[in-house]
Structures are given as C-alpha cells and as structure tokens.
Scaffold this motif. Sequence first.
Motif, PDB file in Angstrom:
ATOM      1  N   ILE A 305     -23.099   5.170 -52.094  1.00  0.00           N
ATOM      2  CA  ILE A 305     -22.226   4.032 -52.362  1.00  0.00           C
ATOM      3  C   ILE A 305     -21.374   4.366 -53.579  1.00  0.00           C
ATOM      4  CG2 ILE A 305     -22.119   1.596 -52.996  1.00  0.00           C
ATOM      5  CD1 ILE A 305     -24.765   1.236 -51.523  1.00  0.00           C
ATOM      6  N   GLY A 307     -18.568   3.217 -56.614  1.00  0.00           N
ATOM      7  CA  GLY A 307     -18.021   2.136 -57.420  1.00  0.00           C
ATOM      8  C   GLY A 307     -16.775   2.644 -58.111  1.00  0.00           C
ATOM      9  N   LEU A 366     -20.131   2.463 -48.353  1.00  0.00           N
ATOM     10  CA  LEU A 366     -19.348   1.379 -48.926  1.00  0.00           C
ATOM     11  C   LEU A 366     -18.768   1.843 -50.264  1.00  0.00           C
ATOM     12  CD1 LEU A 366     -18.508  -1.656 -48.746  1.00  0.00           C
ATOM     13  CD2 LEU A 366     -20.553  -2.168 -50.100  1.00  0.00           C
ATOM     14  N   VAL A 368     -16.997  -0.006 -53.569  1.00  0.00           N
ATOM     15  CA  VAL A 368     -16.761  -1.310 -54.190  1.00  0.00           C
ATOM     16  C   VAL A 368     -15.714  -1.131 -55.288  1.00  0.00           C
ATOM     17  CG1 VAL A 368     -17.824  -3.292 -55.316  1.00  0.00           C
ATOM     18  CG2 VAL A 368     -19.144  -1.927 -53.677  1.00  0.00           C
ATOM     19  N   MET A 390     -14.578  -2.679 -50.213  1.00  0.00           N
ATOM     20  CA  MET A 390     -14.529  -4.107 -50.516  1.00  0.00           C
ATOM     21  C   MET A 390     -14.164  -4.255 -51.986  1.00  0.00           C
ATOM     22  SD  MET A 390     -18.466  -5.428 -50.878  1.00  0.00           S
ATOM     23  CE  MET A 390     -17.851  -7.057 -51.322  1.00  0.00           C
ATOM     24  N   ILE A 392     -14.460  -6.369 -55.795  1.00  0.00           N
ATOM     25  CA  ILE A 392     -15.433  -7.106 -56.602  1.00  0.00           C
ATOM     26  C   ILE A 392     -14.736  -7.679 -57.825  1.00  0.00           C
ATOM     27  CG2 ILE A 392     -16.135  -5.022 -57.860  1.00  0.00           C
ATOM     28  CD1 ILE A 392     -18.968  -6.248 -58.027  1.00  0.00           C
ATOM     29  N   ASN A 485     -20.510  -1.925 -60.239  1.00  0.00           N
ATOM     30  CA  ASN A 485     -19.886  -2.226 -58.949  1.00  0.00           C
ATOM     31  C   ASN A 485     -20.655  -1.580 -57.799  1.00  0.00           C
ATOM     32  OD1 ASN A 485     -17.950  -3.554 -60.427  1.00  0.00           O
ATOM     33  ND2 ASN A 485     -16.367  -1.997 -60.162  1.00  0.00           N
ATOM     34  N   ALA A 486     -21.068  -0.327 -58.003  1.00  0.00           N
ATOM     35  CA  ALA A 486     -21.798   0.379 -56.958  1.00  0.00           C
ATOM     36  C   ALA A 486     -23.168  -0.248 -56.722  1.00  0.00           C
ATOM     37  CB  ALA A 486     -21.942   1.855 -57.322  1.00  0.00           C
ATOM     38  N   GLY A 489     -22.804  -3.313 -54.745  1.00  0.00           N
ATOM     39  CA  GLY A 489     -22.574  -2.914 -53.355  1.00  0.00           C
ATOM     40  C   GLY A 489     -23.851  -2.511 -52.663  1.00  0.00           C
ATOM     41  N   LEU A 492     -25.722  -5.566 -51.548  1.00  0.00           N
ATOM     42  CA  LEU A 492     -25.117  -6.126 -50.336  1.00  0.00           C
ATOM     43  C   LEU A 492     -25.469  -5.293 -49.102  1.00  0.00           C
ATOM     44  CD1 LEU A 492     -21.649  -7.064 -51.811  1.00  0.00           C
ATOM     45  CD2 LEU A 492     -23.348  -8.669 -50.965  1.00  0.00           C
ATOM     46  N   GLN A 493     -25.425  -3.986 -49.239  1.00  0.00           N
ATOM     47  CA  GLN A 493     -25.782  -3.107 -48.128  1.00  0.00           C
ATOM     48  C   GLN A 493     -27.253  -3.278 -47.748  1.00  0.00           C
ATOM     49  OE1 GLN A 493     -23.842   0.203 -46.669  1.00  0.00           O
ATOM     50  NE2 GLN A 493     -22.864  -1.792 -46.504  1.00  0.00           N
ATOM     51  N   MET A 498     -22.890  -8.393 -45.058  1.00  0.00           N
ATOM     52  CA  MET A 498     -21.480  -8.251 -45.377  1.00  0.00           C
ATOM     53  C   MET A 498     -20.585  -9.279 -44.700  1.00  0.00           C
ATOM     54  SD  MET A 498     -21.000  -5.938 -47.578  1.00  0.00           S
ATOM     55  CE  MET A 498     -19.264  -5.735 -47.369  1.00  0.00           C
TER      56      MET A 498
END
Length: 509
Positions: A305, A307, A366, A368, A390, A392, A485-486, A489, A492-493, A498
Amino acid sequence: MKTLEVEFNKIKDKEPKEVTLNLDDSVAFVENNVALPEKAPAAQKTWFENRPWLPQLYRDLNQRIIIVKGRQMEISEYAVNMLFYWALKWPGKYIYASSSGQKADSFSRDRFQKQLDRSPTLASFVREQAVRRIALNKSELYFMTGYEDTKTLRSIDADGIILDEFQDYRANSIPIAEEGLSHSSLNRLWVIGTPLLTGTNFSNTWDISTKNEWNRVTQAWEPTNLGADKIWSGYHISQEFAVGVWIPTESFDYKRKKGPKQKFMNECLGLFYSGMGRPTDYGYMKSLFSPALTKGKFGSGEMLIAGVDWGISKSSTVFEVIRPRLLQLPDIYTIDVIYVEKVDNPDIVKQIARVSTLLKTFPVSLAVLDYGSGFVQNQELYKQFGNKVMQIQLGNGRVGQPITLEPTAFGQLAKVNRTWAIDMTMDYITNPEKFRFYDEPIDAIKDWIIGDFLAEYPEESLTTEGKRWVHNPDTTDDALLACVNAVVGFQLQKKSIMTEKVDDIISWV
C-alpha cells in the motif's frame, strides 16, 4: 549567492600587524577593545554589567562548548567576541557556520563587520575583508553554512569553528567539524542554538555535556550531569536571566500565559520540548531500520500500500510504500516500510509523472493520496489508475467516528480524524515487533526520515480526545504523513469496506 571561491579571489593579503593587545583574559579583552552593540540600552556601561552568568562562559577553555539558549540572550555577540579574541590570540583559521548561507552572510555583515566599524582598535588589524572571508591580523575568518557548504566545511583545516543555529543542522555536522579541527592543537568547537524537540541531534549532544545551570542564589554555574563527557561544557541560558534587565517583565509574562507552550519553552526558557511525553526519540527510530529489509524489495503476492503526501512551500512530496504482514491470527499485523522517496521537483507535472512511474513499479493494491495539496495531481492519477487510488483528508472529527467515506468524481475521499490516524500509526511505530524500516544505506536520507517522523508531538487540547498532534513548524513531517496515509489505507483494505459508508470503526485500533 557568490561562492566562497569568488570571495577568496577578491582578497590580496596585506602585511599583518604585530599584536600589542593584552590577550591574557578574554573578559578584559572584550571590555577594553570591543564597543558595545548599537542595541545596548543607554544605561548599560560595560559588556558584563547585570550579566553575571557571562564571564565563566567567556573564560571557559574547554575544547567543546555547547550553548542551549533562549532567543535575545546576546549569544550572537558572544560568538563575535570569541572570533575576535581567538583570531588575535591564536593565529590560524576560524569558521563561523550558520544553518543557511543567508544567515551566515547576515552574521558577517550585520554582526561581525558592524562591530569592527564601531571598534577602531580591532579594525586596525583587518588586512582585507569580504562577506565570506576576513583577514584579521595573522588569522583568516570564514563565514559559511554548515548545512549547504558541507564539502567546503570539510575541506578547510581550522583551529576554531562556531556552529550557530545548530537546531537546524544535519546529524553529521559535528563529525565534519571535528575532522576539520583534527590537525589543530587549539581544536575548539562551539555549538550554539535555540532548542526544539527532545530526541534530536541537538538535544542528544546537550545530554552528553556537563549541562551547567545557573544558580541565582550562589551566582555560579553548577554542572548537573554527573555522567558527562568532560570534553563537552554545556550552558543553559534562559530568558529568565534577562527579565527586568533588557526583557520587560510584562512581555515575558504575556508570552508565558498567552503564547504557544512549545514556543515559550524553546525560545524563552531555552528548553527542549517533549509535549505530553514524546512516544519515541531519535535513538529508537534509528533502531527500526532493519538490515533484514532491502530497499524496494517485495515478494510475489504480498500486500503493498502506498501513501503520498504532496508538498507545498517548504515541504516536499513524499511517496512511501508499506508492506503489512500478518503477525498473529486473527488480526495482528506488522508493518514494514519498504520504500520512501522524496520528490523534490516543484513542477506538478513532473511530480505526477514520477508518482505514476512509482505506482507502476510497485504493484500496490491501493495508493492513498493527500487531498489538501493534491487536487490536480489526484485527478490526473485517478484518470490513470482508477479506484486503485483514493484521496485522504486529515482533519477534525469525533473519536467514535474517525473515518467517513465520500464518493467524488475522482474516486473515494476518506475524511479522517487526524489525531486518531496519527495515534494508530504511532501504535505500530512504538512497538518494535510491529514496525520496521528498510535498511537505508544513505545516512542523510535516514536522518531526514527520522526527523520527519519526530516532527509531530502530542499536546493537550480541549477536544474530546484530550490531546492533538502538533507539527513543529521548523521541520517537515512529510514522510510521517505519507506513512499515516498508507496505514489508514491498510485499515480500509483490511476491512474490505471501500464501497461502504463507515460509521464507526474505532474498534479497529
């Protein structure tokens, strides 16, 4: 800015004078030969009047002196006077370094050369002068930046070096300075600065010194660090010394009651600040860089992931990749930071191109992206990668509702409570079993990453959390926020939500 070489070439040395000044005592030398500064109060008659803490500092002959000070405490004048005194007493090379070339030039013009203009006895010893170099009798004085001119600082063999504004220096500045001093029998180094946070290179150097504190009752300096490295004399100089002398009592009291707590502690009291208790420090963060992790290396099928924190003004764009790994069933993970890159180019188009290339290099599930500074960048990357990216937005919110998702024309936008997000990330960072960095081979990059991760500190607030994370304005926090941020994410993952509205996910932590 003109280079040092250009300044050097402008100077043709004249024959030095024979020194006839009495140089037995630095305090007497200053009183007899150096004019008081222009800003000195009209009632002040001598340099050390109502300043009983200064004479020992002037007379200290230790080869290493560190001064941790509040602002407006006349330590710039001390630096000027040390250059005058030692350049005349001990012919050789002396360097004054500040944290930027502009500050070094300003010190030379506004402090040193103006003091020469007011002190005709000293001015008579000047052979030639320029902004970056002054020939004073048989000595040469250089003015430079210890941050930008590292190679130049390393290349000049010196007898004495002053590192001013040390709170802004890189961690390797002292070793470089000591290398330049290594062939001198005088071998004197002064480290001067206004403190910021604990756990920094400045505070770590202070911690090995004698840490002298001024006793107002006995009117004497007293060492407080019994385990000090005796080569380092340390002096803590607070604005409290000057209250009622040249700092008005009402001004000091106002800053105590109304000003930001950290600023008052740093700039007035001359104290390093740890907020509510910093959860980590420089030494611990350095220990998280693991030889077992190779930069940018990942295995097939591993979750990655990214960020991104977009840079504006003094900050930089940072791209960061984490690799969460299941540590213990059912839901305990460890996070490996396998890649960090600072994208320094200010051109937004080139920033987009570089991040796009990195997203193609790392098969992230993802990415972020910072919303606040990346509106245009995020749109372009969404066009290329769709729901693989996405946005943030870190801001306010209730602890019980730390994340809400909103659809936009360019993918999902996560509105995230900033305190909650940094707390969650720090929960990983402060557990060495749950967080590691790759083995960064370049020390300067490692120090930058650590500095960014230490740039936020917790402070009491009136919000429902009872605290907030505050960014130290003198440093960047881009690498930390890219990591935050990562990590958001990853949460969320991990929950695979999502496409759902999130009402309450505090149980994740």
